[in-house]
Write a protein that holds these residues in place. Sequence first.
Motif, short mmCIF file in Angstrom:
data_model
loop_
_atom_site.label_atom_id
_atom_site.label_comp_id
_atom_site.label_asym_id
_atom_site.label_seq_id
_atom_site.Cartn_x
_atom_site.Cartn_y
_atom_site.Cartn_z
N ARG A 37 -1.31 -7.20 10.46
CA ARG A 37 -2.13 -6.21 10.13
C ARG A 37 -2.02 -6.12 8.60
N TYR A 38 -0.80 -5.77 8.27
CA TYR A 38 -0.40 -5.43 7.06
C TYR A 38 -0.30 -6.70 5.75
N VAL A 39 -0.96 -7.93 6.25
CA VAL A 39 -1.14 -9.03 5.66
C VAL A 39 -2.71 -9.11 5.48
N THR A 40 -3.55 -9.31 6.69
CA THR A 40 -4.81 -9.61 6.73
C THR A 40 -5.57 -8.46 6.06
N GLU A 41 -5.05 -7.02 6.19
CA GLU A 41 -5.79 -5.84 5.58
C GLU A 41 -5.56 -5.57 4.31
N LEU A 42 -4.72 -6.50 3.55
CA LEU A 42 -3.99 -6.20 2.14
C LEU A 42 -4.27 -7.45 1.37
N VAL A 43 -5.56 -8.09 1.39
CA VAL A 43 -5.63 -9.29 0.65
C VAL A 43 -6.25 -8.84 -0.49
N ALA A 44 -5.79 -9.11 -1.65
CA ALA A 44 -6.56 -8.96 -3.26
C ALA A 44 -5.92 -9.93 -4.07
N ILE A 104 9.04 -11.84 -19.70
CA ILE A 104 9.54 -10.63 -18.95
C ILE A 104 8.45 -10.30 -17.72
N HIS A 105 8.87 -10.38 -16.53
CA HIS A 105 8.02 -10.14 -15.45
C HIS A 105 8.20 -9.03 -14.78
N SER A 106 7.35 -8.40 -13.89
CA SER A 106 7.59 -7.34 -13.00
C SER A 106 6.76 -7.17 -11.90
N VAL A 107 7.00 -6.73 -10.84
CA VAL A 107 6.19 -6.25 -9.72
C VAL A 107 6.64 -4.93 -9.34
N ALA A 108 5.48 -4.26 -8.75
CA ALA A 108 5.94 -2.75 -8.29
C ALA A 108 5.60 -2.90 -6.87
N SER A 109 6.88 -2.53 -6.17
CA SER A 109 6.74 -2.88 -4.52
C SER A 109 6.53 -1.52 -3.89
N PHE A 110 5.14 -1.47 -3.21
CA PHE A 110 4.65 -0.45 -2.73
C PHE A 110 5.11 -0.54 -1.06
N PHE A 111 5.78 0.29 -0.62
CA PHE A 111 6.05 0.13 0.85
C PHE A 111 4.89 0.57 1.97
N ILE A 112 4.84 -0.33 2.86
CA ILE A 112 3.45 0.06 3.63
C ILE A 112 4.04 0.64 5.09
N SER A 113 4.45 -0.05 5.91
CA SER A 113 4.57 0.14 7.33
C SER A 113 5.25 1.35 7.64
N ARG A 114 6.50 1.79 6.57
CA ARG A 114 7.08 3.09 6.81
C ARG A 114 6.22 4.37 6.84
N VAL A 115 5.06 4.03 6.11
CA VAL A 115 4.25 5.34 5.52
C VAL A 115 3.49 5.44 6.97
N ASP A 116 3.04 4.51 7.59
CA ASP A 116 2.32 4.62 9.08
C ASP A 116 3.27 5.24 9.78
N THR A 117 4.70 4.59 10.06
CA THR A 117 5.47 5.14 11.00
C THR A 117 5.64 6.85 10.72
N GLU A 118 5.83 7.19 9.48
CA GLU A 118 6.07 8.60 9.34
C GLU A 118 4.87 9.64 9.75
N VAL A 119 3.67 8.90 9.15
CA VAL A 119 2.59 9.48 9.23
C VAL A 119 1.92 9.48 10.79
N ASP A 120 2.02 8.46 11.42
CA ASP A 120 1.69 8.44 12.79
C ASP A 120 2.36 9.58 13.68
N ARG A 176 -4.73 7.42 13.44
CA ARG A 176 -3.27 6.65 13.60
C ARG A 176 -3.56 5.23 12.84
N GLY A 177 -2.32 4.71 12.11
CA GLY A 177 -2.60 3.44 11.44
C GLY A 177 -3.40 3.38 9.94
N GLN A 178 -4.00 4.34 9.73
CA GLN A 178 -4.81 4.41 8.65
C GLN A 178 -4.18 4.63 7.11
N ALA A 179 -3.06 5.38 7.34
CA ALA A 179 -2.71 5.95 5.99
C ALA A 179 -2.10 4.91 5.05
#
Length: 370
Positions: free
Chosen positions: A280-287, A196-212, A227-230
């Motif tokens: 941006r949403y690749v290089t700044e989210l490396v873990a 049994i496997h699972s991932v939790a999909s956290f959405f990224i760019s849509r957050v900045d679009t709305e907040v910005d 801008r661009g930090q949320a």
Amino acid sequence: MSTPTAALAAAGVSIWLDDLSRERIESGELAELVRTRNVTGVTTNPSIFQAAITRGAGYGPALAREAAAAASADEAILRITTDDVRDACDVLREVYDATGGVDGHVSIEVSPELAHDTEGTIAQALALHAAVARPNVLIKIPATRAGLPAITAVVAAGVSVNVTLIFSLERYTEVIDAYLTGLEQARANRLDLTTIHSVASFFISRVDTEVDARLAAIGTDAALALRGQAALANARLAYNLYEQRFEEPRVRALLAAGANRQRPLWASTGVKDPSFPDTRYVTELVARGTVNTMPAATLEATFDHAIITGDTVTARDADARAVLDALAAAGVDFGDVTRLLEERGVAAFVDSWADLTSTVAAALAPALTH
């Protein structure tokens, strides 16, 4: 010479492609991306299938067969999409086996029309799992209120799940609990937790679009400086939460019984604002231990010119909290942002599903009238 995608994989990030079409499978392009771009998984959604079938992308013969069989639009969509996902699962099966099931997954989503229907979601998730009939399929269930008990029930039945449309830390906490409860029930049912496997999909760019957009409306220097930090702050706090939750005694007991961690997955990673780097949403989210599912254009940009500098997430939670505090001080109600984004996300997928149904019905109609 090492490529940026190879460096990203070496940093512990699984690269999944957020796109699928029959043409991409049959031409060998998907297999080529696995070989040359370090792709180890695929995600789909109603929008992706709608776009693929609307473009044609090799679906003419399949639609003709469905028309000849007098299939309804819903029947045709089920067969066409599960055939694609099954074939993609076969392409990724070697990755699945080589990684012990950590990677090599292909996701297919329950109908977005069921986003607020727990029992309907459970029934369709089990049906999709049976229709694809591959161990490396992930069933996508949205993280709505109705989706949470469905996640538990489906995991308890031994089905691997991709939890989608997560925007808030509060909802993410509930998603983790839903997964853990499902694992506990699966263990009580004497199921093999290792499968049994699972991932939790956290959405990224849509957050900045709305907040910005809200920051621009506020218009102060302090607001515009945020801008661009949320989105990055939100994701980094999500990873911090993941690290904390998956060290709890409850989780350790499940891991000791063979359970797998529910890995964070960064979704919606295509950059919408042209003033920001396209990676941006690749290089700044490396873990280590995360998944980044990329649209094809983002994957190619990453391969071409991304600069991977190592972990850009861990131990940044204090700075991330400071960003959210500054947003609140500037007048951005982040709770309202995430609630709105969930509603819009469901509505957008419902619209795509309706468009897909209409497209397929139109393709079937000429045969059905003869």
